[in-house]
Design a protein around this motif. Structure first.
Motif, PDB file in Angstrom:
ATOM      1  N   VAL A  67       0.856  -1.183   0.000  1.00 54.28           N
ATOM      2  CA  VAL A  67       0.000   0.000   0.000  1.00 54.28           C
ATOM      3  C   VAL A  67       0.892   1.233   0.000  1.00 54.28           C
ATOM      4  CG1 VAL A  67      -1.807   1.269   1.205  1.00 54.28           C
ATOM      5  CG2 VAL A  67      -1.811  -1.231   1.260  1.00 54.28           C
ATOM      6  N   ASP A  68       0.737   2.055  -1.049  1.00 51.67           N
ATOM      7  CA  ASP A  68       1.506   3.303  -1.188  1.00 51.67           C
ATOM      8  C   ASP A  68       3.018   3.053  -1.083  1.00 51.67           C
ATOM      9  OD1 ASP A  68      -0.886   4.659  -1.427  1.00 51.67           O
ATOM     10  OD2 ASP A  68      -1.026   5.065   0.726  1.00 51.67           O
ATOM     11  N   GLY A  69       3.461   1.964  -1.713  1.00 50.59           N
ATOM     12  CA  GLY A  69       4.885   1.663  -1.738  1.00 50.59           C
ATOM     13  C   GLY A  69       5.434   1.000  -0.500  1.00 50.59           C
ATOM     14  N   GLU A  70       4.605   0.788   0.527  1.00 51.22           N
ATOM     15  CA  GLU A  70       5.054   0.134   1.750  1.00 51.22           C
ATOM     16  C   GLU A  70       4.425  -1.248   1.839  1.00 51.22           C
ATOM     17  OE1 GLU A  70       5.385   0.941   6.592  1.00 51.22           O
ATOM     18  OE2 GLU A  70       4.313   2.343   5.278  1.00 51.22           O
ATOM     19  N   GLN A  71       5.228  -2.233   2.249  1.00 48.32           N
ATOM     20  CA  GLN A  71       4.762  -3.607   2.319  1.00 48.32           C
ATOM     21  C   GLN A  71       4.170  -3.904   3.692  1.00 48.32           C
ATOM     22  OE1 GLN A  71       8.160  -6.001   1.051  1.00 48.32           O
ATOM     23  NE2 GLN A  71       7.179  -6.279  -0.937  1.00 48.32           N
ATOM     24  N   TYR A  72       3.054  -4.630   3.666  1.00 50.92           N
ATOM     25  CA  TYR A  72       2.336  -5.009   4.883  1.00 50.92           C
ATOM     26  C   TYR A  72       2.068  -6.515   4.865  1.00 50.92           C
ATOM     27  CZ  TYR A  72       1.326  -0.026   5.602  1.00 50.92           C
ATOM     28  OH  TYR A  72       1.437   1.333   5.807  1.00 50.92           O
ATOM     29  N   MET A  73       1.721  -7.029   6.025  1.00 55.68           N
ATOM     30  CA  MET A  73       1.292  -8.411   6.163  1.00 55.68           C
ATOM     31  C   MET A  73      -0.157  -8.417   6.637  1.00 55.68           C
ATOM     32  SD  MET A  73       1.789 -11.648   5.992  1.00 55.68           S
ATOM     33  CE  MET A  73       3.556 -11.653   5.654  1.00 55.68           C
ATOM     34  N   ASN A  74      -1.027  -9.025   5.832  1.00 50.15           N
ATOM     35  CA  ASN A  74      -2.421  -9.184   6.224  1.00 50.15           C
ATOM     36  C   ASN A  74      -2.518 -10.283   7.281  1.00 50.15           C
ATOM     37  OD1 ASN A  74      -3.418  -7.231   4.403  1.00 50.15           O
ATOM     38  ND2 ASN A  74      -3.370  -8.714   2.734  1.00 50.15           N
ATOM     39  N   CYS A  75      -3.060  -9.922   8.449  1.00 47.72           N
ATOM     40  CA  CYS A  75      -3.090 -10.846   9.582  1.00 47.72           C
ATOM     41  C   CYS A  75      -4.508 -10.977  10.118  1.00 47.72           C
ATOM     42  CB  CYS A  75      -2.157 -10.374  10.708  1.00 47.72           C
ATOM     43  SG  CYS A  75      -0.450 -10.094  10.192  1.00 47.72           S
ATOM     44  N   THR A  76      -4.722 -12.050  10.864  1.00 45.33           N
ATOM     45  CA  THR A  76      -5.975 -12.278  11.573  1.00 45.33           C
ATOM     46  C   THR A  76      -5.657 -12.581  13.030  1.00 45.33           C
ATOM     47  OG1 THR A  76      -7.017 -13.182   9.581  1.00 45.33           O
ATOM     48  CG2 THR A  76      -8.082 -13.656  11.683  1.00 45.33           C
ATOM     49  N   VAL A  77      -6.299 -11.869  13.942  1.00 49.99           N
ATOM     50  CA  VAL A  77      -6.116 -12.089  15.373  1.00 49.99           C
ATOM     51  C   VAL A  77      -7.241 -13.003  15.851  1.00 49.99           C
ATOM     52  CG1 VAL A  77      -5.866 -11.020  17.632  1.00 49.99           C
ATOM     53  CG2 VAL A  77      -5.076  -9.805  15.590  1.00 49.99           C
ATOM     54  N   ILE A  78      -6.870 -14.172  16.391  1.00 47.23           N
ATOM     55  CA  ILE A  78      -7.853 -15.164  16.818  1.00 47.23           C
ATOM     56  C   ILE A  78      -8.379 -14.789  18.193  1.00 47.23           C
ATOM     57  CG2 ILE A  78      -8.263 -17.612  17.259  1.00 47.23           C
ATOM     58  CD1 ILE A  78      -7.620 -16.955  14.371  1.00 47.23           C
ATOM     59  N   ARG A  79      -9.711 -14.618  18.273  1.00 43.60           N
ATOM     60  CA  ARG A  79     -10.359 -14.289  19.537  1.00 43.60           C
ATOM     61  C   ARG A  79     -11.612 -15.131  19.710  1.00 43.60           C
ATOM     62  NH1 ARG A  79      -9.469  -7.750  19.058  1.00 43.60           N
ATOM     63  NH2 ARG A  79      -7.324  -7.743  19.839  1.00 43.60           N
ATOM     64  N   GLU A  80     -12.041 -15.263  20.960  1.00 42.53           N
ATOM     65  CA  GLU A  80     -13.197 -16.111  21.251  1.00 42.53           C
ATOM     66  C   GLU A  80     -14.478 -15.530  20.686  1.00 42.53           C
ATOM     67  OE1 GLU A  80     -13.421 -16.788  25.397  1.00 42.53           O
ATOM     68  OE2 GLU A  80     -11.566 -17.977  25.497  1.00 42.53           O
TER      69      GLU A  80
END
Length: 690
Positions: free
Chosen positions: A144-157
């Motif tokens: 996004v806009d030249g910066e790299q990210y990691m798409n993550c999911t936070v596991i919650r109850e």
């Protein structure tokens, strides 16, 4: 800077290939080259090698005393298809950033490519707060806009949260404990981190595999070290050399100061197929060609070939029509000149008949299995009944008071010289055999075009241009027509010999020559009936059309509620005062392998009759002032009759029924007797008052 060959390959990014390396300290293997199975083991100091690929060949398993203790005792090499499951132990060494994780762990869209990590401190990203210890699933990379990210999911109850973490985010991340089991192949493909050891525990072995070697490993943790096979090219050789990565050799990367074009540049057929159409025709030399692919025996290493074009050739998958596991499988090209006659097909259900009538003609079948219809709208079937099948239509039937739509086939039942119009539901689990009236002969293209597959045939006229081994088989099943990616190839010194080479099934390495190919028109490709093994057959069949739906489930049969009248009638008999009590057995203590014991069912029936008889005597009392007692009797009777459905028990049924605790029956009997005694006492007291 020099490093070991094993370390160089372990750190090598496949997307940066090819790479040129120089041998800093060579090795010479003093043994026969035939003992090395085609692997290169003699590397001289100063030699230049171009690495064009590598793959995991086998796994070195080292036993250790614990996860952190790396004092290894023994080593065993296992193949990738080892028949067992492993539990992956969490890596105790932390990662300093998200970027470090992505450089070490493989992340992909496959379910195995979503690793779980946790942080030893709280994380605040925009408006999302991640607590210490919460599981963070890494899904995919994004920019996004030249910066790299990691798409993550936070596991919650309550509800999982989606968050995007920048690769530059620093912290202390640990791998989560994994409770899944994996094969060795899955671990090698997805769970091996770079520059780290993967420690696992053997969970289960599916087959006997040298137990003497693995007995000492069953109780300890195992460290997996992959052994790679390197594909490389040398300056003075045209063929591809195969080098094991565990050779005691030191190398240095000299890609930046070397001319890659001075090496032979071998290409696979798949690489050639990816080229644009404008590149063809082209001239190439065969560098490597396995001898086991004997069906193209004119193609040998050193031969110069002309590759005319790339295209998708129509090929038909055909199997020997047998019920055992030893049947043969073939690939028949469109150019096959043999002729076929039809053979009867078998249809296990009416739904299969529906799939088969999509051709232009009607279907004539004979029933080989009896079926009794539960609905008056549908016809029953007897063995030997003949039907002419026409088309599928929807019918409305009544089921448990509800109207339901059921798919059925409109047929004509042959009654001697007469015909009766009937409907057969598509869920019938009957069996039908086709009656053949067609004596025509068809080629392979006509069958795939005009009839529904699968289709049973027999070779009536063999192809005289080849050694036709299909004619010796009594029956064949034409299963599916596929589009096979192929290259049209001919020999330079023999232009009349032309082949359709399937790029996905033929392993060939070639070098494209600088000399342009002459525009020579290609001749008709040579017809080759290819016999394939089971692995290739199932690999091709998994791409079958997915438009077919599974057979419909039959509607539920209407069932009347269970009452005392549904049980078999009985005459009132004197109730036994002290019936013998059976040993106490709970439902879980009774043996579950005898659910259809007739003696046990008759015993339960007798006890039920005693209960019902008690209620019958009670109901003959004309005056029942205690209505609650009567309601209790009725409730207990319903419970007993629902628990013991004697008429609906099927002795041939294989369902796993639970046995009834006889103590519960005894309690019911005592409760009924107590209520009966109380009611009689109340009635007697009332008469005395009157």
């Amino acid at each position: 800077m020099a490093q070991s060959l094993e370390s160089f390959i372990d750190l090598l990014d496949p997307t940066t290939l090819p790479r040129v390396i120089q041998i800093q300290s060579g090795i010479y293997f003093q043994g026969s080259v035939y003992e090395m199975h085609g692997h290169e083991c003699c590397l001289a100091t100063g030699e230049i090698i171009k690495v064009i690929g590598f793959k995991i060949d086998k796994v070195k398993v080292e036993s250790c005393d614990g996860i952190e203790n790396t004092k290894f005792r023994n080593t065993v090499e296992l193949p990738l298809d080892y028949p067992g499951f492993f539990k992956v132990l969490a890596d105790p060494c932390p990662y300093a950033s998200i970027s470090d994780i992505t450089k070490s762990i493989k992340i992909g869209h496959n379910r195995l490519g979503h690793p779980h990590f946790w942080s030893n401190m709280d994380i605040q990203v925009n408006d999302i707060f991640i607590k210490e210890g919460e599981h963070i699933v890494l899904n995919s990379l994004a920019e996004v806009d030249g910066e790299q990210y990691m798409n993550c999911t936070v596991i919650r109850e309550s509800q999982n949260e989606t968050v995007r973490l920048p690769l530059t985010y620093e912290g202390t991340f640990y791998e989560c404990e994994d409770d899944q089991f994996y094969t060795l192949m899955e671990i090698m493909e997805w769970k091996i981190p770079k520059q780290r050891r993967r420690v696992v525990k053997l969970a289960k072995t599916l087959a006997a595999w040298e137990p003497n070697l693995l007995n000492e490993y069953l109780q300890s943790d195992l460290s997996l070290v992959p052994v790679y096979e390197i594909q490389a090219v040398m300056n003075l050789r045209k063929d591809i050399v195969h080098i094991p990565s565990n050779l005691d050799v030191e190398v240095v990367d000299v890609t930046e100061v070397s001319d890659i074009n001075t090496f032979v540049q071998p290409l696979s057929l798949i690489d050639l197929f990816k080229r644009p159409d404008e590149d063809f025709p082209l001239l190439a030399e065969i560098i490597e060609y396995p001898d086991q692919q004997h069906i193209y025996n004119s193609l040998k290493a050193g031969k110069v070939i002309v590759i005319h074009e790339k295209h998708f050739a129509k090929t038909t998958i055909v199997s020997e029509n047998r019920s055992d596991l030893n049947k043969k499988h073939f690939l028949i090209p469109k150019s096959y000149k043999g002729r076929f006659k039809r053979r009867p097909r078998e249809f296990p259900t009416v739904y299969d008949l529906e799939l088969a009538i999509k051709s232009n003609e009607h279907l004539h079948v004979i029933a080989t299995k009896e079926f009794k219809s539960d609905y008056e709208e549908f016809s029953s079937v007897c063995v030997g009944d003949q039907f002419i099948v026409y088309q599928c239509q929807s019918m409305e039937v009544s089921c448990e008071g509800d109207k339901r739509i059921v798919e059925a086939l409109a047929c004509e039942k042959i009654m001697g010289k007469d015909y009766e119009k009937v409907l057969l539901p598509t869920y019938i689990e009957g069996s039908f055999v086709e009656v053949i009236h067609d004596k025509k002969q068809y080629n392979i293209s006509d069958i795939c075009k005009d009839f529904s597959l699968p289709f049973n045939v027999k070779v009536s006229v063999r192809d005289l241009s080849i050694n036709d081994n299909l004619a010796a088989l009594p029956s064949l099943k034409i299963e599916e027509e596929i589009a096979d990616p192929c290259l049209l190839v001919s020999l330079l010194d023999s232009p009349s010999e032309c082949f359709n080479i399937p790029v996905q099934r033929v392993n060939m390495s070639i070098q494209v020559m600088q000399e342009p190919a002459r525009n020579v028109p290609s001749s008709t490709p040579k017809t080759i009936v290819e016999e394939i093994n089971k692995d290739l057959y199932y690999r091709l069949r998994k791409y079958a059309k997915s438009t077919l739906h599974p057979p419909p489930r039959p509607p539920k049969k209407p069932q009347s509620p269970i009452t005392s009248t549904t049980l078999r009638p009985f005459a009132p008999q004197p109730r036994k005062l002290n019936p013998p009590k059976s040993p106490k057995n709970s439902p879980t203590e009774m043996p579950r392998n005898k659910p259809n014991s007739q003696e046990h069912i008759l015993d339960i029936t007798a006890k039920t009759e005693n209960i019902l008889h008690s209620v019958t005597i009670t109901e003959h009392v004309k005056e029942r002032p205690d209505h609650s007692a009567l309601e209790t009797d009725v409730a207990l009777l319903k419970a007993a009759s629902l628990a013991i459905d004697v008429e609906n028990l099927n002795l041939s049924d294989k369902h796993d029924y639970e046995y009834i605790d006889e103590d519960k029956i005894e309690d019911l009997r005592k409760q009924l007797n107590k209520n009966d005694h109380q009611n009689k006492k109340n009635c007697k007291k009332k008469r005395e008052n009157h």
